[in-house]
Every structure is written in structure tokens, then in C-alpha cells.
Enzyme design. Structure first.
Site, PDB file in Angstrom:
ATOM      1  N   HIS A  88       0.808  -1.220   0.000  1.00  0.00           N
ATOM      2  CA  HIS A  88       0.000   0.000   0.000  1.00  0.00           C
ATOM      3  C   HIS A  88       0.842   1.271   0.000  1.00  0.00           C
ATOM      4  O   HIS A  88       0.419   2.312   0.507  1.00  0.00           O
ATOM      5  CB  HIS A  88      -0.988   0.017   1.159  1.00  0.00           C
ATOM      6  CG  HIS A  88      -2.199   0.867   0.898  1.00  0.00           C
ATOM      7  ND1 HIS A  88      -2.823   0.931  -0.331  1.00  0.00           N
ATOM      8  CD2 HIS A  88      -2.914   1.706   1.703  1.00  0.00           C
ATOM      9  CE1 HIS A  88      -3.853   1.753  -0.266  1.00  0.00           C
ATOM     10  NE2 HIS A  88      -3.932   2.237   0.955  1.00  0.00           N
ATOM     11  N   HIS A  91      -0.689   2.494   7.311  1.00  0.00           N
ATOM     12  CA  HIS A  91      -0.667   2.998   5.948  1.00  0.00           C
ATOM     13  C   HIS A  91       0.759   3.356   5.528  1.00  0.00           C
ATOM     14  O   HIS A  91       1.544   3.866   6.331  1.00  0.00           O
ATOM     15  CB  HIS A  91      -1.533   4.261   5.835  1.00  0.00           C
ATOM     16  CG  HIS A  91      -2.853   4.037   5.177  1.00  0.00           C
ATOM     17  ND1 HIS A  91      -3.936   3.514   5.847  1.00  0.00           N
ATOM     18  CD2 HIS A  91      -3.275   4.266   3.905  1.00  0.00           C
ATOM     19  CE1 HIS A  91      -4.969   3.439   5.018  1.00  0.00           C
ATOM     20  NE2 HIS A  91      -4.590   3.885   3.830  1.00  0.00           N
ATOM     21  N   SER A 136      -2.934   5.360  10.420  1.00  0.00           N
ATOM     22  CA  SER A 136      -1.975   6.293   9.824  1.00  0.00           C
ATOM     23  C   SER A 136      -0.604   6.158  10.481  1.00  0.00           C
ATOM     24  O   SER A 136      -0.506   5.890  11.679  1.00  0.00           O
ATOM     25  CB  SER A 136      -2.481   7.734   9.996  1.00  0.00           C
ATOM     26  OG  SER A 136      -1.485   8.673   9.632  1.00  0.00           O
ATOM     27  N   GLU A 160      -9.325  -2.672   2.010  1.00  0.00           N
ATOM     28  CA  GLU A 160      -8.747  -2.082   3.208  1.00  0.00           C
ATOM     29  C   GLU A 160      -9.747  -2.185   4.361  1.00  0.00           C
ATOM     30  O   GLU A 160     -10.686  -1.397   4.446  1.00  0.00           O
ATOM     31  CB  GLU A 160      -8.361  -0.628   2.952  1.00  0.00           C
ATOM     32  CG  GLU A 160      -7.402  -0.453   1.780  1.00  0.00           C
ATOM     33  CD  GLU A 160      -6.977   0.992   1.589  1.00  0.00           C
ATOM     34  OE1 GLU A 160      -6.434   1.581   2.553  1.00  0.00           O
ATOM     35  OE2 GLU A 160      -7.194   1.539   0.495  1.00  0.00           O
ATOM     36  N   TYR A 176     -12.644   0.269   0.694  1.00  0.00           N
ATOM     37  CA  TYR A 176     -12.592   0.107   2.145  1.00  0.00           C
ATOM     38  C   TYR A 176     -13.708  -0.798   2.649  1.00  0.00           C
ATOM     39  O   TYR A 176     -14.745  -0.964   1.996  1.00  0.00           O
ATOM     40  CB  TYR A 176     -12.688   1.470   2.831  1.00  0.00           C
ATOM     41  CG  TYR A 176     -11.399   2.252   2.767  1.00  0.00           C
ATOM     42  CD1 TYR A 176     -10.573   2.359   3.873  1.00  0.00           C
ATOM     43  CD2 TYR A 176     -10.992   2.869   1.590  1.00  0.00           C
ATOM     44  CE1 TYR A 176      -9.378   3.065   3.822  1.00  0.00           C
ATOM     45  CE2 TYR A 176      -9.807   3.575   1.526  1.00  0.00           C
ATOM     46  CZ  TYR A 176      -9.003   3.672   2.642  1.00  0.00           C
ATOM     47  OH  TYR A 176      -7.826   4.351   2.579  1.00  0.00           O
ATOM     48  N   ASP A 181      20.614   3.089  -7.183  1.00  0.00           N
ATOM     49  CA  ASP A 181      19.427   3.928  -6.993  1.00  0.00           C
ATOM     50  C   ASP A 181      18.403   3.319  -6.042  1.00  0.00           C
ATOM     51  O   ASP A 181      17.411   3.962  -5.697  1.00  0.00           O
ATOM     52  CB  ASP A 181      18.771   4.252  -8.337  1.00  0.00           C
ATOM     53  CG  ASP A 181      18.247   3.031  -9.072  1.00  0.00           C
ATOM     54  OD1 ASP A 181      18.226   1.932  -8.500  1.00  0.00           O
ATOM     55  OD2 ASP A 181      17.849   3.172 -10.247  1.00  0.00           O
ATOM     56  N   THR A 193      20.581   7.570  -1.643  1.00  0.00           N
ATOM     57  CA  THR A 193      20.650   8.173  -2.976  1.00  0.00           C
ATOM     58  C   THR A 193      19.266   8.556  -3.469  1.00  0.00           C
ATOM     59  O   THR A 193      18.252   7.984  -3.056  1.00  0.00           O
ATOM     60  CB  THR A 193      21.283   7.207  -3.992  1.00  0.00           C
ATOM     61  OG1 THR A 193      20.442   6.046  -4.131  1.00  0.00           O
ATOM     62  CG2 THR A 193      22.672   6.784  -3.558  1.00  0.00           C
TER      63      THR A 193
END
Length: 680
Positions: free
Chosen positions: A97, A207, A258, A443, A480, A610, A615
Site C-alpha cells: 500500500h 498505511h 496512519s 482495506e 474500504y 538507486d 541516494t
């Protein structure tokens, strides 16, 4: 307690330019570089002739396109290579997610999630499918092994972003829990027959929105960073994707959870904005959650490190061995008529899909636009006119979804160019001994996930002490799933519960049916598959192709524009700018856009790519006229860590460019001057 086990990892990094990122639905969040690479991490468990393959991907979610259509191609390849050992029932694809990965991998039943991505994006899908198909490494490592389970509490890492919806749940139910989010991490440890660690997967709900909706660099967010930390810890000195050990940080019931642990505050006053609407001066745009760091990069690092530390603690102390059969159970069901499938009773009445007004308000992790607010139970007259222009919901649909005021009647007449949201979803449950994984297509909020896991646990064999986890965002995305009580508050999560107030009840009945005898007994060796109305048609894309790449007169692609300084000290940031080609010309998976090389005994060694945290590969067009002429620039940044050995270093940039007349693609390579890094 012995199984045949295997682990593997493959690069699935999508296009690092020109493509909208999936998650925030912010049309301005267009990929323009890379901070961390995306990977698929696979865990294969077999006992006898039955096997399950759990694939954790650094992407926003699993999707119908990958599982119902493209996975058919994946499974076709797997069947060709491995003689029919894989099917839609024993392969699970679950997303972490992250909201900082390219979009464009959704199916013909997901128009709503293709609007900001400008439809289907072939580069996104191709990279993802190639990574999921790449299972040779899994098969090579398939050998006798053991699986251990552990669990523990992780604090200071997640908060509830809709607490006023959570408190609407029954008092007696809330009293059973200490927190309004789940703080438990559940972990599986994979070892070979000699006791050597080969892999780890854990489930923890939070999340991946530490990186906010202004970020344009591809990133695995907090879980992606935790994965890098764990794999590097198991193979010190290895580059991302290089070690043999595979560590996955999977998603769970994170619907209302959250990582921004300082909570929502008004950006103009700094005061909390904890009302049901999540507004400041009547606007959701000013109510944003943040923290715990000073910026999104530091917050990602903190939340990722917290998960890594807990996972390592659980990994080191795991002692409970899994023992028992391996069983996959799987079924496609029509969520608009679940009782019609013959599996659910009619008490869990669901609706055709629809989105509420509060959906458009977004969340405190990423606010929406215009004047939409959370907690809206009546709607807005102006937006109802706009809604009716698209499609006015019928009274039957309004009654079914009440008290949700319908903004988008996605399941009723909104079928152009194809359906806007899915009716058929993928439901799946894996049993590995006494461990149950409910792979859910969406979710689930904290309490919704608790109810589902508890229902599955209580319905399973009474003589076995099962552990039950929810694996969120798996196989299909159906938005959701809030509880009935949370739904009636109509925060973002409730407004985005697309099958109406009884959605959770329908899912609970479905997953409980998976646990009934004989489904989880050893005699069951084939998944149960019922396919209903899975359609196929031509996907549409409006993402413009790369036309050509060029440079100002007198320069070549790969030339340095701004070079490195002669010397730096630990803690400094090196920044080098090159004329570049569009990253979409490159096969972004299984390559690197940059290297940091160090001189060791007269030869150069790659010390960073990368995919490393220190970086950044930042790409952009030089100007509007540069956009027209195809001129673009790549900036390579390296934050020199305090542990970097002193010495001589050089930045290298790699890519591909497209010629203006022949439209052929050619590789290029640029490098900085050699510079010194010294101690502080």
C-alpha cells in the site's frame, strides 16, 4: 513440522517519469525519479502435493488486472515452467500500500482508479508481471525447512486517523482492546533444514503514507525501508536486491491507520483539527497529519525503523513451529449479490457499488479537493447536480446505501468505457499448519479486521490453536471495509465502503465458510473456484509515449551540467546534474539509473545504487520549451552517511534515449568528476 519452503525476490520498479502515482489520486503527483526500488517478495510453502505462494509487492495494492487477467498470463507461464503447480487459488498477490509507486495496473472494472492515471500504463504492468513471474529463484531454493511464528506489540508507529468513527463501535467490543488501532506484529520465520534463516514475513497495520502527496520519487515508503534494513542486516554490505535473504513487511487491516503519529493539525495555525469533518476554517486542505519526523523522509525512516526493530526482535526470539497441512481455499464472488452465489445467507444484504460524498474529502494523510468534508451525511446541492450529469442514483440504490449520500453511483449505469468499480472480487484463505491468512480484497478498518480475524478463528477446527491474520489489499481492490457502526459516521473509510453498510457482514460470512469442514482438512488439495462475470475487453491508455530525447546544441545526452565539488565530508550531500533521456525509455526493473563508485586499491567498486536509501534519482524536463524539444535533466543526489569510508568517489548515471527521426532507443552513460570524501 517440516515443509518444503522457498523464498525469492524480483525487481518490479515501474516507470520513473510521466506516470501518476497510485494512492492519493492527486493528478499532480506524477513520477519524476526514484528513491527506493519496488520489489516482489515471494514465499512458497509446500506439503505433499499442495503448495501456496504468497507474493508481497511494493505497490499500492493487488488488482483485478494482475489477478483476474494478467495473472492468468502469469499462471500460464508458471504452468509451462512448473507443470501446473500454480493456479489462481494458490497464488496470493498482496500490496504493501505504498502511495509512491506508479499507477496504471487496474482492470476493466476499475475506471474510477484509472482517471488520474490516464488509464492503463503498460510499463507499470509489464514491470509488475515480470517480477511476479520470476519464480526460478523460488524453485531453486525450494528445499526442506521449518517455519516459526512469533508476535509482539509495536508502539509509537501507528494511530487511528478516524477515531470518531471508531468510537461509534459498541462499547463492550471496544472494551476488549487497549488501543483504537492494532499494535500487534505477527511474524513468520523461514529456516532451512540446517536452521539457517532464509526469509521472514510479517503483518502489521499501518498505511504507507509517510511519504505525502507532494512526493514524486518512486518509494516503498515505511515498509519498503524496513525491508531494505532487514535484508541488509541479514547480509551486511549487500546492495538492495542483492542478498539471498528475503524480508517482507506485509499489510494488514490498515484502513483507518496512519503512520503520521503527530496527528492532524491545521497547517496555518498549528492547532489540532480533530473534528468529525477534519477541517480548518471549513477546508480539509488545511487539516494534514504529519510526523514523527521533521519531513516526510525522516518520518518514513522512523516508522520503517520501528517496524524493522520489532521484526528483528520477533525473528530472533521465534520458537513456535508451524505444524499441519497446507491448504489454499479460493473463490470469486459477486459482492452485489453474495447470497446468489450460494455461499452466503441473505441477511448480509449488499448493494451495487457507490461512493459517498466524504470519499472526495480524502483523509488527513492526503486531503481531497474543493469543498468536500468528511462526515457528510446529506451531500451538497451543487455536487449533486454534477453527479446527476454523470448518472443520478436510483432511489433503490440510495436506500440501500443509506445513510451514505451517493456522490458516484459507480455500480449503476456508469459503465463507460467499462465498469467504474468491481462487482466480482477475489476471496482467499491460506492455511499453513495452525496459521490462517485471510487474503482480503480491500482495506479493512481496525475493528473490521478484528471482527474478521476473530470470526475465522472461532469457525476453524476447535481442536487446533490457530493464529489468524488479515492480509490486506490482496488480489483485487474493492476499496474500504468499515464496520456497520463506523459506516454510519460516514468518514472517508465509511464513504468508501462501496457495497453498503453490510459489506463487512458479507465478507465475514464468506471467510467463515472457508473454515468449515472439510475445507481446511488435509484431504482438500484443490482450491474452490467459482468464477462469476469476469469480463475482458481492450484496455485504454491516454499516457502519451516518449517522442524523442535531445540536448542543447553542442551537448550530448549523459553530459554533466552541474558537476560534483572536489571534496566533501561525511554528512554532506553530493549533487550532480546530467542531460538525460526519459526514464520510460529504460526497462526500469533490473537496472539502476545511478551508481556511487569508490576507488579501492586502484579499481572502482559499486557501493550504492538507486535502490539505496542514501541516494535519489530526480528527473525532470528543463523547461516548457525543453519539454517541447525533448530536453530533460537528471539530478543524482547522495547523502553521505557518517559511516562512509574516506576516499575517492565518482557518480555514474545510466539511461536510454530515443532518437528524433528513427525513434530507436540507445543506452547512454555519464559520470561526474572524481571527488574526495573525508571525515567530519
Amino acid at each position: 513440522s517440516k515443509y518444503m519452503v522457498g523464498v525469492g525476490r524480483a525487481d518490479i520498479t515501474g516507470p520513473a517519469a510521466d506516470v501518476n502515482m497510485m494512492g492519493y489520486a492527486n493528478p499532480n503527483q506524477i513520477s519524476g525519479g526514484l528513491h527506493m526500488r519496488q520489489y516482489s517478495r515471494a514465499f512458497l510453502v509446500q506439503q505433499g502435493g499442495t503448495r501456496v505462494l504468497f507474493v508481497n509487492i511494493d505497490a499500492c495494492m493487488g488488482s483485478l488486472l494482475v489477478k483476474l487477467e494478467i495473472t492468468l498470463q502469469v499462471l500460464k507461464v508458471l504452468k509451462q515452467r512448473y507443470r501446473g503447480m500454480y493456479n489462481a487459488g494458490n497464488v496470493c498477490i498482496s500490496g504493501t500500500h505504498t502511495h509512491s509507486a506508479p499507477a496504471g495496473m487496474h482492470n476493466i472494472t476499475d475506471v474510477l482508479f484509472q482517471i488520474t492515471s490516464m488509464g492503463y500504463v503498460d510499463e507499470t504492468l509489464h514491470a509488475m508481471v515480470e517480477g511476479i513471474v520470476e519464480v526460478k529463484s523460488h524453485m531453486k531454493s525450494l528445499a526442506p525447512g521449518l517455519i516459526m511464528m512469533n508476535k509482539g506489540e509495536l508502539l509509537d508507529t501507528n494511530i487511528n486517523r478516524s477515531p470518531l468513527a471508531y468510537v461509534n463501535n459498541p462499547t463492550h467490543e471496544k472494551a476488549r482492546y487497549k488501543y483504537d488501532v492494532d499494535k500487534q506484529m505477527t511474524l513468520l520465520k523461514f529456516v532451512d533444514q540446517h536452521g539457517n534463516g532464509i526469509g521472514m514475513i510479517n503483518w502489521f497495520p499501518v498505511h504507507c503514507t509517510s511519504m505525502n502527496n507532494t512526493n514524486t520519487l518512486i518509494s516503498g515508503d515505511n515498509k519498503g525501508y524496513a525491508e531494505l534494513l532487514f535484508e541488509e542486516a541479514m547480509h551486511p554490505g549487500s546492495l538492495p536486491g542483492g542478498g539471498r535473504f528475503v524480508a517482507a513487511f506485509a499489510q494488514s487491516n490498515e484502513g483507518d491507520v496512519s503512520p503520521n503519529t503527530r496527528g492532524p493539525h491545521c497547517t496555518d495555525t498549528g492547532l489540532p483539527c480533530g473534528n468529525v469533518e477534519s477541517t480548518c476554517d471549513g477546508k480539509v486542505q488545511n487539516c494534514i497529519a504529519s510526523g514523527p519526523g521533521k519531513d516526510m523522509f525522516e518520518s518514513t525512516k522512523i516508522i520503517g525503523t520501528n517496524q524493522f526493530n520489532k521484526a528483528m526482535e520477533l525473528y530472533d526470539s521465534a520458537q513456535v513451529f508451524l505444524s499441519g497441512p497446507v491448504v489454499p481455499v479460493h473463490q470469486y464472488i459477486d459482492m452485489t449479490n453474495p447470497d446468489g452465489s450460494g455461499q452466503l445467507d441473505a441477511s448480509a444484504t449488499t448493494c451495487k457499488p457507490a461512493m459517498g460524498f466524504s470519499f472526495a474529502a480524502g483523509t488527513t494523510d492526503g486531503p481531497g479537493a474543493f469543498d468536500f468534508k468528511q462526515g457528510d451525511k446529506s451531500g451538497n446541492g451543487f455536487w449533486k447536480v454534477v453527479r446527476n450529469f454523470l448518472h443520478a442514483p436510483s432511489q433503490e440504490l440510495k436506500d440501500c446505501h443509506a445513510p451514505k449520500p451517493i456522490l458516484l453511483a459507480t455500480g449503476e449505469g456508469m459503465n463507460y468505457p467499462y465498469p467504474w468499480q468491481p462487482e466480482v472480487v477475489d476471496t482467499q484463505l491460506f492455511r499453513i499448519g495452525q496459521f490462517l491468512i485471510s487474503a482480503v480484497p480491500g482495506e479493512f478498518t481496525t475493528m473490521a479486521g478484528r471482527r474478521l480475524a476473530g470470526a475465522v478463528f472461532s469457525a476453524a477446527e476447535p481442536d487446533v490453536e490457530f493464529e489468524s491474520v488479515v492480509a490486506g489489499l490482496s488480489n483485487t481492490y474493492s476499496d474500504y471495509i468499515a464496520t456497520f457502526e463506523e459506516y454510519h459516521v460516514q468518514r472517508y473509510e465509511g464513504a468508501s465502503t462501496i457495497y453498503g453498510p453490510q459489506t463487512l457482514s458479507a465478507y465475514i460470512q464468506q471467510y467463515k465458510s472457508f473454515t468449515f469442514v472439510p475445507y481446511l482438512l488435509p484431504i482438500v488439495t484443490k482450491p474452490i473456484v467459482v468464477t462469476t462475470r469476469v469480463k475482458c475487453c481492450k484496455l485504454m491508455s491516454f499516457v502519451l509515449p516518449v517522442i524523442f530525447d535531445t540536448t542543447p546544441f553542442g551537448y550530448s545526452i549523459g553530459d554533466v551540467i552541474v558537476d560534483a565539488n572536489d571534496s566533501y565530508t561525511q554528512g554532506d550531500t553530493v549533487s550532480v546534474q546530467f542531460y538525460s533521456g526519459n526514464p520510460r525509455n529504460s526497462p526500469t526493473f533490473n537496472m539502476t539509473f545511478l551508481e556511487v563508485q569508490r576507488e579501492v586499491d586502484g579499481r572502482w567498486e559499486v557501493v550504492l545504487t538507486d535502490g539505496c536509501w542514501d541516494t535519489k534519482f530526480i528527473w525532470g524536463r528543463s523547461s516548457f520549451m525543453g519539454n517541447v524539444r525533448g530536453i530533460s535533466e537528471a539530478t543524482i543526489e547522495w547523502d553521505i552517511s557518517p559511516t562512509t569510508p574516506p576516499g575517492n568517489y565518482q557518480i555514474h548515471h545510466y539511461g536510454h534515449y530515443k532518437t528524433a527521426f528513427t525513434h530507436k532507443i540507445h543506452p547512454y552513460h555519464g559520470r561526474s568528476r572524481i571527488f574526495q570524501v573525508g571525515p567530519l
